[in-house]
Design an enzyme around this catalytic site. Sequence first.
Site, short mmCIF file in Angstrom:
data_model
loop_
_atom_site.label_atom_id
_atom_site.label_comp_id
_atom_site.label_asym_id
_atom_site.label_seq_id
_atom_site.Cartn_x
_atom_site.Cartn_y
_atom_site.Cartn_z
N SER A 1 0.71 -1.36 0.01
CA SER A 1 -0.20 0.17 -0.07
C SER A 1 0.72 1.19 -0.07
O SER A 1 0.54 2.08 -0.52
CB SER A 1 -0.85 0.18 1.23
OG SER A 1 -1.75 -1.32 1.29
N ASP B 1 2.59 -10.63 6.09
CA ASP B 1 3.22 -10.40 4.68
C ASP B 1 4.18 -11.63 4.36
O ASP B 1 4.68 -11.59 3.30
CB ASP B 1 4.40 -9.18 4.54
CG ASP B 1 3.58 -7.94 4.92
OD1 ASP B 1 2.24 -7.59 4.46
OD2 ASP B 1 3.90 -6.97 5.73
N ARG C 1 -0.82 0.29 14.56
CA ARG C 1 -0.84 1.68 14.00
C ARG C 1 -2.19 2.53 14.12
O ARG C 1 -2.63 3.47 13.46
CB ARG C 1 -0.50 1.55 12.63
CG ARG C 1 -1.70 1.06 11.55
CD ARG C 1 -1.30 1.05 10.26
NE ARG C 1 -2.40 0.29 9.38
CZ ARG C 1 -1.99 -0.16 8.12
NH1 ARG C 1 -1.01 -0.06 7.41
NH2 ARG C 1 -3.11 -0.90 7.55
N LYS D 1 -6.19 3.26 6.03
CA LYS D 1 -5.52 3.64 5.00
C LYS D 1 -5.56 5.25 4.79
O LYS D 1 -5.19 5.77 3.80
CB LYS D 1 -6.20 2.90 3.52
CG LYS D 1 -6.34 1.54 3.73
CD LYS D 1 -4.70 0.80 3.38
CE LYS D 1 -4.86 -0.49 3.77
NZ LYS D 1 -3.57 -1.14 3.29
#
EC number: 5.4.2.12
Length: 515
Positions: free
Chosen positions: A64, A156, A193, A337
């Site tokens: 991203s 990931d 986050r 996001k």
Amino acid sequence: MSSTKKPLVLTILDGYGHREEQQDNAILNAKTPVMDVLWQQQPHTLIAASGLDVGLPDGQMGNSEVGHVNLGAGRIVYQDLTRLDKEIKEGDFFTNPTLTAAVDNAVKTGKAVHIMGLLSAGGVHSHEDHIMAMVELAAKRGATAIYLHAFLDGRDTPPRSAESSLKRFTAKFAELGNGRIASIIGRYYAMDRDNRWDRVQLAYDLLTQAKGEFTADNAVAGLQAAYARGENDEFVKPTVIQATGEADAAMNEGDTLIFMNFRADRARQITRTFVNADFDGFKRDKVVNFGDFIMLTEYAADIKVACAYPPASLTNTFGEWLMKHDKTQLRISETEKYAHVTFFYNGGVEEPFKGEDRILINSPKVATYDLQPEMSSAELTEKLVSAIGSGKYDVIICNYPNGDMVGHTGDYDAAVKAVETLDNCIEQVVAAVKAADGQLLITADHGNAEQMRDPATGQAHTAHTSLPVPLIYVGNKAVKAVEGGKLSDIAPTMLSLMEMEIPQEMTGKPLFIVE
């Protein structure tokens, strides 16, 4: 009202890649009548979102941060991963003045060198090869107490894949005859986050005080115990690694701490916990006055510590170019996001440009998004539709996080629900754009939800993919699609649709030619 603007809307469906095979494909198997019709009837193309096309190493999956930087820059931006790989390969990393000074300082004062970061070959937030190079740098310069605090991935990378990394580093420390892995913890805690400070506190206490719920003689044993408790890498609870007779690896005054993550968004919270005098996320039992705290790259302009690799600045990104031409713009997304459509899309600039408004919708407070795959899309769509019809904006840039955030959970059924939710949202966005006589581009920053199981391992596939992403045009112009595009072609495409000049810094090419 002649001043009413007809907006150009860029809708980024995060993690919405294109894959022809139906097996384990939450996008193809979801009921998506709206996207199906758009793909059949509207001008469209597939664009590259990974590897060399976005400034990553060949074959590296997109992500991203990288996606949004390329989307906003209109040129391929070489990423920190590629830059650091090159520095290590060519040897410059080992003479980096910030890193060498911090290690030398610890050696001179007889203090420990602590290295923390995501121990993963994922290459999204960090790379274990960089951490290995840092261990070697510290050892070469005479550090005798080197402590590695390993954050484990499984997001990931496959959900249970940390063992080989831990074995690799255990072997390296044995070879050096110096240093050790001092703690392990899942990234769920260390790299939050979303201001979930209860998670961060567990990581902070583990690092500063060598205090955790579990203890193990060595890292692999600690990991295996976590697996036996049912925890995958991402969720490994704080585990102190300390064999009988070993000194504890708590962080003490004068020690050096080097944070080896290169991606900012999940590095900020824990960094602020360490370095902000006015930190108030939770009560810190121990505040360490480090000899040096080094962040590998700049995590935020307001984090005032030394940085080994400061950002290379980008000029004339899409947002800046709009400002220079007195255009108005809106950036809108959920918490997850929001940084991507603002900070990353603007090439690492935190402050909004003149004429740039921002709307932040809070992401739902759930442990993992498979529990609420629609996330906050209803509220996001309502605000987006209202902005499209407001006549205020020349450009609106929106990110829907669902495909990515739910894709990361590895829950196939939840990912299907997320994709079906998005289809309903897109229907409303298309209607609003048509009513405003505007233009709409629908694309993605990288793939994820189109591959929900790893065919090689049979495990859930929680990571991004290297597959292309769709680009669809809806609007009031007759356009023809160009093949062979990539994310950095989107900004020039938008300027061309707005009949604006493209700055020379943008080397991308328009992907829809007005006929």
